[in-house]
Enzyme design. Structure first.
Site, mmCIF file in Angstrom:
data_model
loop_
_atom_site.group_PDB
_atom_site.id
_atom_site.type_symbol
_atom_site.label_atom_id
_atom_site.label_comp_id
_atom_site.label_asym_id
_atom_site.label_seq_id
_atom_site.Cartn_x
_atom_site.Cartn_y
_atom_site.Cartn_z
ATOM 1 C CG HIS A 1 -1.958 -1.110 1.092
ATOM 2 N ND1 HIS A 1 -2.382 -1.861 2.151
ATOM 3 C CD2 HIS A 1 -2.628 -1.566 -0.001
ATOM 4 C CE1 HIS A 1 -3.278 -2.745 1.724
ATOM 5 N NE2 HIS A 1 -3.442 -2.586 0.426
ATOM 6 C CD GLU B 1 -0.741 0.422 4.340
ATOM 7 O OE1 GLU B 1 -0.107 -0.651 4.452
ATOM 8 O OE2 GLU B 1 -1.983 0.472 4.202
ATOM 9 C CG HIS C 1 0.185 -3.933 5.124
ATOM 10 N ND1 HIS C 1 -0.664 -3.604 4.103
ATOM 11 C CD2 HIS C 1 0.783 -5.094 4.749
ATOM 12 C CE1 HIS C 1 -0.601 -4.514 3.144
ATOM 13 N NE2 HIS C 1 0.271 -5.435 3.506
ATOM 14 C CD GLU D 1 -2.369 -3.392 8.976
ATOM 15 O OE1 GLU D 1 -1.853 -2.254 8.844
ATOM 16 O OE2 GLU D 1 -3.050 -3.928 8.093
HETATM 17 O O1 LU0 Z 1 -5.028 -4.871 3.263
HETATM 18 C C1 LU0 Z 1 -5.597 -4.369 4.218
HETATM 19 O O2 LU0 Z 1 -6.734 -3.871 4.137
HETATM 20 C C2 LU0 Z 1 -4.882 -4.368 5.562
HETATM 21 C C3 LU0 Z 1 -5.515 -5.367 6.480
HETATM 22 C C4 LU0 Z 1 -5.592 -6.785 6.039
HETATM 23 C C5 LU0 Z 1 -4.243 -7.394 5.870
HETATM 24 C C6 LU0 Z 1 -6.420 -7.579 7.009
HETATM 25 N N1 LU0 Z 1 -5.027 -3.114 6.243
HETATM 26 S S1 LU0 Z 1 -4.334 -1.785 5.653
HETATM 27 O O3 LU0 Z 1 -4.707 -1.637 4.279
HETATM 28 O O4 LU0 Z 1 -4.735 -0.653 6.464
HETATM 29 N N2 LU0 Z 1 -2.782 -1.930 5.763
HETATM 30 ZN ZN ZN Z 2 -1.731 -1.899 4.021
#
Ligand code: LU0
Ligand code: ZN
Ligand code: CA
Ligand code: CA
Ligand code: CA
Length: 554
Positions: A107, A110, A248, A321
């Site tokens: 992403h 991030e 992330h 995260e």
């Molecule tokens: O891809 C995403 O939506 C992630 C969460 C999932 C891996 C469950 N969250 S993020 O986009 O905020 N990094």
């Molecule tokens: Zn992400």
């Protein structure tokens, strides 16, 4: 009860859509190769732009060429190289050492994820020969770090109006691939992997959505680069990458598969793996103060990376995260001040060292018994293809019921079991004709012998035992000419039968049992394991299966 808990904790990406729309979802035309390199604003200068990242990793490689090898894994949509590093002793040699993978920037916005991978590279390079834990990781593992899987998006994120409310940031998430028939740009590359892609409402088919999954799995060049790399690490039939973290932001969470379902242990996960995921995630979280939970407990995703890594490759794969805890606004969540980079990446040091140490075999986190059974040179629960070859010498004579990896169907004769209806782990096993109705005579072994042989298994100087779970069932007219055999094949092709179960008048009923075989006479050699099942003499009903084939760690 559980779903209530999960609902209350679940967040959504919905609120963030507004922020994206406000920041302008429609892209100017133009590729990265011609545009000037984008940089962070001066007040966030400690973050690394793509240009600075490349300079940094090449500098580390130049300072440590014996242990760091930087290479491009392929190109992004706009043609940027997707850079990675391998860190190990004898770094130019593909040694038979457990491999661990890290990546960041699926992403775009991030950016702390990239900082975490750069921190990790620095810690490994600087710790070689000076830090005991790091030195042994470099000696006994092969570490792969992918620094920015979505460089186009990350760079684009820096190119908004510098006088905007948050400086130049666009809060961009997706890649920069145009969507045919739409002015909206980009695919969420964490929804573009082909494990249960689009299955479960955890992604969007709308090209304007920030969780747009793409028109088909692996439609994004960036996910194809990741796929091809991970697939390329299947060497001699065994996936070398044992554990993986994708960085992330944000929420301070350690998430494990699956994301596509709320079910803890669906049919495509074994209970042993679930237990190891929980223990390993908690082990990490206890070292950095994050919270460990199943990915879907955050919210349901489909087509995300860790589901694919585990679902297709059985890699113990986690989403981290990073800092900060959930803030509820896109700016608060993804743009911590650059003063946070140093403390927040260093905060994860011991969790990362633990991860690389135990990541050779995540089941170790369940204790020494699991280490013995699950952490030897071969451990096949038959849940994915591990390249068993049927009829390897072209000598098979069976006309039906040949070995296949499958989900068995219970069959019986006068209520006496012949093919058993379930595996000893998960859903699959190797069985004599699984795709059948429940008629006992359908698709059992007929006409002779079916054989199946494993990939090559290098045995250590003091190998542990071979163990496997098996069943064998025959009808009442059976004789000793019917059999299930296991054999070890030496490098020169010589086969030694190490296990035999024969038919008998009156028939044999199927029941799961465990075999244990001493491999001492093959110490230090590279062997294969084979199984033969035979309907010999007059035609008779013959069924067999095996599961959980392991060479133990002594
Ligand atoms: O891809 C995403 O939506 C992630 C969460 C999932 C891996 C469950 N969250 S993020 O986009 O905020 N990094
Ligand atoms: Zn992400
Ligand atoms: Ca090495
Ligand atoms: Ca290797
Ligand atoms: Ca199984």
């Amino acid at each position: 009860m559980r779903s209530v808990t999960r609902l209350s904790r679940r967040r959504t990406l919905g609120a963030l859509v507004l922020a994206i729309a406000a920041s302008g979802a429609v892209a100017p035309a133009g590729g990265g190769s011609t545009a000037a390199a984008a940089e962070f604003p001066s007040y966030d200068a400690r973050y690394h732009s793509y240009r600075e990242m490349v300079a940094e990793i090449k500098a580390v490689e130049a300072a440590h060429p014996d242990i760091v090898d930087v290479f491009s894994m392929g190109k992004s949509y706009e043609g940027r190289e997707i850079w990675a590093a391998k860190i190990s002793d004898n770094v130019k040699v593909d040694e038979n050492e457990p491999e661990i993978l890290f990546d960041s920037l699926h992403h775009a916005r991030e950016h702390m994820g990239l900082e975490q991978t750069l921190y990790l590279l620095g810690q490994l390079a600087d710790g070689w020969g000076t830090d005991t834990a790091v030195t042994s990781i470099i000696r006994y593992r092969e570490i792969w770090i992918v620094f920015a899987l979505n460089p186009d998006g990350a760079e684009y994120d820096l190119t908004g109006d510098p006088d905007g409310p948050r400086g130049p940031y666009r809060a961009w998430r997706k890649n920069r691939q145009p969507n045919a028939g739409s002015s909206y740009v980009g695919t969420d590359i964490n929804r573009n992997y082909d494990y249960r892609w689009a299955c479960c409402g955890g992604s969007s088919g709308d090209r304007s959505s920030i969780t747009y999954r793409g028109p088909e799995p692996f439609s994004a060049p960036e996910t194809r680069v990741m796929r091809d790399f991970v697939n390329s690490r299947v060497v001699n039939g065994q996936q070398q990458i044992r554990a993986h973290i994708t960085f992330h932001t944000n929420g301070e969470l350690i998430l494990f598969p699956y994301g596509y379902t709320y079910t803890d242990i669906p049919v495509d996960m074994t209970s042993d793996d679930y237990r190891a995921f929980v223990a390993f995630a908690k082990g990490q979280a206890s070292r950095n103060g994050y919270v460990a939970k199943q990915s879907s407990a955050l919210y349901v995703t489909d087509g995300d990376q860790i589901d694919w890594m585990y679902g297709r490759h059985r890699i113990f794969s986690f989403t981290w995260e990073l800092y900060p805890p959930e803030q509820g606004t896109v700016w608060g969540d993804h743009y911590p001040a650059d003063e946070q980079i140093a403390p927040q990446t260093a905060r994860n040091r011991s969790a990362l060292l633990y991860f690389m140490t135990y990541g050779d075999c995540a089941w170790r986190t369940l204790g020494t018994a699991y280490r013995t059974t699950h952490c030897g040179p071969f451990n096949d629960d038959l849940e994915i293809s591990r390249f068993w070859r049927r009829d390897p010498n072209g000598t098979d004579t069976a006309t039906t019921g040949a070995w296949q990896r499958g989900d068995p169907v219970a069959t019986s004769v006068s209520r006496r079991p012949k093919q058993l209806g379930s595996a000893t782990s998960g859903r699959y096993l190797m069985v004599t004709g699984a795709a059948l109705g429940s008629t006992a005579s359908a698709n059992d072994v007929d006409g002779g012998t079916s054989t199946v042989r494993s990939v090559t298994i290098p045995l250590p100087a003091a190998p542990g035992d071979l163990t496997f779970r098996w069943f064998f069932g025959t009808h009442y007219a059976s004789t000793t000419q019917d059999s299930l055999r296991a054999w070890i094949e030496a490098p020169d092709g010589t086969r030694t039968v190490v296990f035999q179960k024969s038919g008998a008048a009156g028939g044999v009923d199927a029941a799961w049992a465990t075999a244990r075989i001493d491999l001492a006479r093959w110490a230090g050699r590279t062997v294969r394991i084979g199984f033969s099942v035979t309907d010999g003499g007059a035609d008779n009903l013959v069924e067999a299966g095996f599961d959980d084939v392991r060479v133990e760690r002594p």
